[in-house]
Design an enzyme around this catalytic site. Structure first.
Site, PDB file in Angstrom:
ATOM      1  N   ASP A   7       0.881  -1.178   0.000  1.00 10.71           N
ATOM      2  CA  ASP A   7       0.000   0.000   0.000  1.00 10.71           C
ATOM      3  C   ASP A   7       0.911   1.218   0.000  1.00 10.71           C
ATOM      4  O   ASP A   7       2.093   1.133   0.345  1.00 10.71           O
ATOM      5  CB  ASP A   7      -0.904   0.008   1.245  1.00 10.71           C
ATOM      6  CG  ASP A   7      -1.794   1.258   1.307  1.00 10.71           C
ATOM      7  OD1 ASP A   7      -2.341   1.657   0.263  1.00 10.71           O
ATOM      8  OD2 ASP A   7      -1.927   1.849   2.393  1.00 10.71           O
ATOM      9  N   TYR A  39      -1.015   8.741  -2.209  1.00 10.48           N
ATOM     10  CA  TYR A  39      -1.040   8.607  -3.669  1.00 10.48           C
ATOM     11  C   TYR A  39      -2.346   9.181  -4.252  1.00 10.48           C
ATOM     12  O   TYR A  39      -2.411   9.488  -5.430  1.00 10.48           O
ATOM     13  CB  TYR A  39      -1.011   7.117  -4.059  1.00 10.48           C
ATOM     14  CG  TYR A  39       0.337   6.430  -4.059  1.00 10.48           C
ATOM     15  CD1 TYR A  39       1.470   7.008  -3.485  1.00 10.48           C
ATOM     16  CD2 TYR A  39       0.471   5.162  -4.642  1.00 10.48           C
ATOM     17  CE1 TYR A  39       2.690   6.327  -3.496  1.00 10.48           C
ATOM     18  CE2 TYR A  39       1.686   4.493  -4.663  1.00 10.48           C
ATOM     19  CZ  TYR A  39       2.790   5.072  -4.082  1.00 10.48           C
ATOM     20  OH  TYR A  39       3.993   4.409  -4.100  1.00 10.48           O
ATOM     21  N   CYS A  70      -4.517  -1.511  -1.794  1.00  8.38           N
ATOM     22  CA  CYS A  70      -4.732  -0.088  -2.029  1.00  8.38           C
ATOM     23  C   CYS A  70      -5.694   0.037  -3.208  1.00  8.38           C
ATOM     24  O   CYS A  70      -5.381  -0.426  -4.317  1.00  8.38           O
ATOM     25  CB  CYS A  70      -3.405   0.576  -2.359  1.00  8.38           C
ATOM     26  SG  CYS A  70      -3.546   2.339  -2.718  1.00  8.38           S
ATOM     27  N   CYS A 177     -10.905   2.809   0.724  1.00  5.26           N
ATOM     28  CA  CYS A 177      -9.501   3.214   0.842  1.00  5.26           C
ATOM     29  C   CYS A 177      -9.019   2.475   2.077  1.00  5.26           C
ATOM     30  O   CYS A 177      -9.673   2.549   3.133  1.00  5.26           O
ATOM     31  CB  CYS A 177      -9.383   4.725   1.040  1.00  5.26           C
ATOM     32  SG  CYS A 177      -7.706   5.240   1.515  1.00  5.26           S
ATOM     33  N   THR A 178      -7.918   1.737   1.957  1.00  2.17           N
ATOM     34  CA  THR A 178      -7.519   0.879   3.081  1.00  2.17           C
ATOM     35  C   THR A 178      -7.088   1.686   4.303  1.00  2.17           C
ATOM     36  O   THR A 178      -7.147   1.186   5.420  1.00  2.17           O
ATOM     37  CB  THR A 178      -6.412  -0.099   2.651  1.00  2.17           C
ATOM     38  OG1 THR A 178      -5.361   0.641   2.005  1.00  2.17           O
ATOM     39  CG2 THR A 178      -6.948  -1.143   1.707  1.00  2.17           C
TER      40      THR A 178
HETATM   41  N1  DGL Z   1      -4.755   3.308   0.999  1.00  2.00           N
HETATM   42  C1  DGL Z   1      -4.983   3.838  -0.296  1.00  2.00           C
HETATM   43  C2  DGL Z   1      -6.259   3.270  -0.926  1.00  2.00           C
HETATM   44  O1  DGL Z   1      -6.735   2.209  -0.545  1.00  2.00           O
HETATM   45  C3  DGL Z   1      -5.003   5.331  -0.472  1.00  2.00           C
HETATM   46  C4  DGL Z   1      -4.139   6.214   0.352  1.00  2.00           C
HETATM   47  C5  DGL Z   1      -3.408   7.244  -0.473  1.00  2.00           C
HETATM   48  O2  DGL Z   1      -4.016   8.258  -0.870  1.00  2.00           O
HETATM   49  O3  DGL Z   1      -2.243   6.999  -0.726  1.00  2.00           O
HETATM   50  O4  DGL Z   1      -6.799   3.860  -1.835  1.00  2.00           O
END
Ligand code: DGL
Length: 217
Positions: A7, A39, A70, A177-178
Site C-alpha cells: 500500500d 497517492y 490499495c 480506501c484501506t
Molecule cells: N490506501 C490507499 C487506498 O486504498 C489510499 C491512500 C493514499 O491516498 O495513498 O486507496
C-alpha cells in the site's frame, strides 16, 4: 507461504493484520511508500511509476502472491503490474460497489475513497455494471489518508460523516480506501443498526486461499 502486501502507507498494515488472523501460518511481508504517501491525488502516470519502484522488495522476496492493498493503486496500476511481472500473482481490491448495491434496501449507498479512485474509469464501470438505479454518495475525504498516516486518525470526522450519510438515507457504507479501515470500528459504532459498513479484508483472505490453496497458507 509468503504473501506480500503493498500500500502507499499504513492502510496495508490494516489489511495485513486481518490477513494474519485469517491465514495464521502465512509469512506476511508489508511494504509501503511512506516517502510519497498519499497517492490518492497524484496523476495516474506518477502512481504507476511510484508503485513500480516501491514494490521491488516484494518482487525480490519471491512472494507467492502480492496483495495490492490499495484501491488507488489497484485502480490505476494493476494492469501495468500484471504486464510487467507476468509470473507474479497479484491480488487487487476494488470498491465493494457490487455487494453494497446488492444488499441495499434504501437504494442509497456511500463510497468513501480517494479522488483518484472516484475519478477512475474502472470505478465508473463498476457503478454502471452493478449500481444502476442505486444512488451512490461520494463525500469528500481528500484529507483523510494524510491525517491517518500522520497518526491523527482522531481528527478524521468519521462519526459526523456517517451521521450525515445516514440522514441522507444511506444504509451501506463502503470503505474504499484501506487507510479508512483504521476508522472501521468508529464507523460501525456510529452506524449502529442503521447502516452496514463494508471493507474487503475478508474477501482478500478468501481470494488468497482460492488462489494458493488453504493448505499452503
Ligand atoms: N490506501 C490507499 C487506498 O486504498 C489510499 C491512500 C493514499 O491516498 O495513498 O486507496
Amino acid at each position: 507461504m509468503k504473501i506480500g502486501v503493498f500500500d502507499s502507507g499504513i492502510g496495508g498494515r490494516a489489511v495485513a493484520k486481518r490477513l494474519s488472523e485469517l491465514l495464521p501460518d502465512a509469512e506476511i511481508i508489508c511494504v509501503d511508500d511512506h516517502e510519497h504517501v498519499p497517492y490518492g491525488s497524484r496523476p495516474e502516470e506518477e502512481i504507476i511509476q511510484l508503485t513500480d519502484t516501491a514494490i521491488h522488495p516484494l518482487i525480490d522476496a519471491k512472494c507467492d502472491a502480492i496483495v495490492i492493498a490499495c484501491n488507488t493503486v489497484t485502480t490505476v496500476a494493476i494492469t501495468h503490474l500484471r504486464t510487467e511481472y507476468p509470473d507474479m500473482n497479484f491480488v487487487g481490491i476494488e470498491p465493494m460497489v457490487k455487494p453494497a448495491a446488492t444488499q441495499t434496501k434504501s437504494g442509497v449507498i456511500a463510497v468513501l475513497a480517494t479522488p483518484v479512485t472516484l475519478a477512475s474509469h474502472s470505478y465508473k464501470l463498476l457503478k454502471e455494471t452493478w449500481a444502476e438505479g442505486v444512488i451512490v454518495l461520494e463525500p469528500d475525504t481528500t484529507s483523510w489518508a494524510s491525517l491517518i498516516e500522520a497518526g491523527k486518525a482522531d481528527e478524521v470526522p468519521i462519526e459526523e460523516t456517517v451521521f450525515q450519510l445516514i440522514e441522507q438515507n444511506v444504509d451501506i457504507i463502503v470503505l474504499a480506501c484501506t487507510h479508512y479501515h483504521w476508522l472501521k470500528e468508529r464507523a460501525v459504532t456510529e452506524a449502529g443498526s442503521r447502516a452496514l459498513v463494508l471493507e474487503p479484508s475478508d474477501a482478500i483472505g478468501s481470494r488468497i486461499i482460492s488462489l494458493l490453496g488453504s493448505e499452503s497458507v
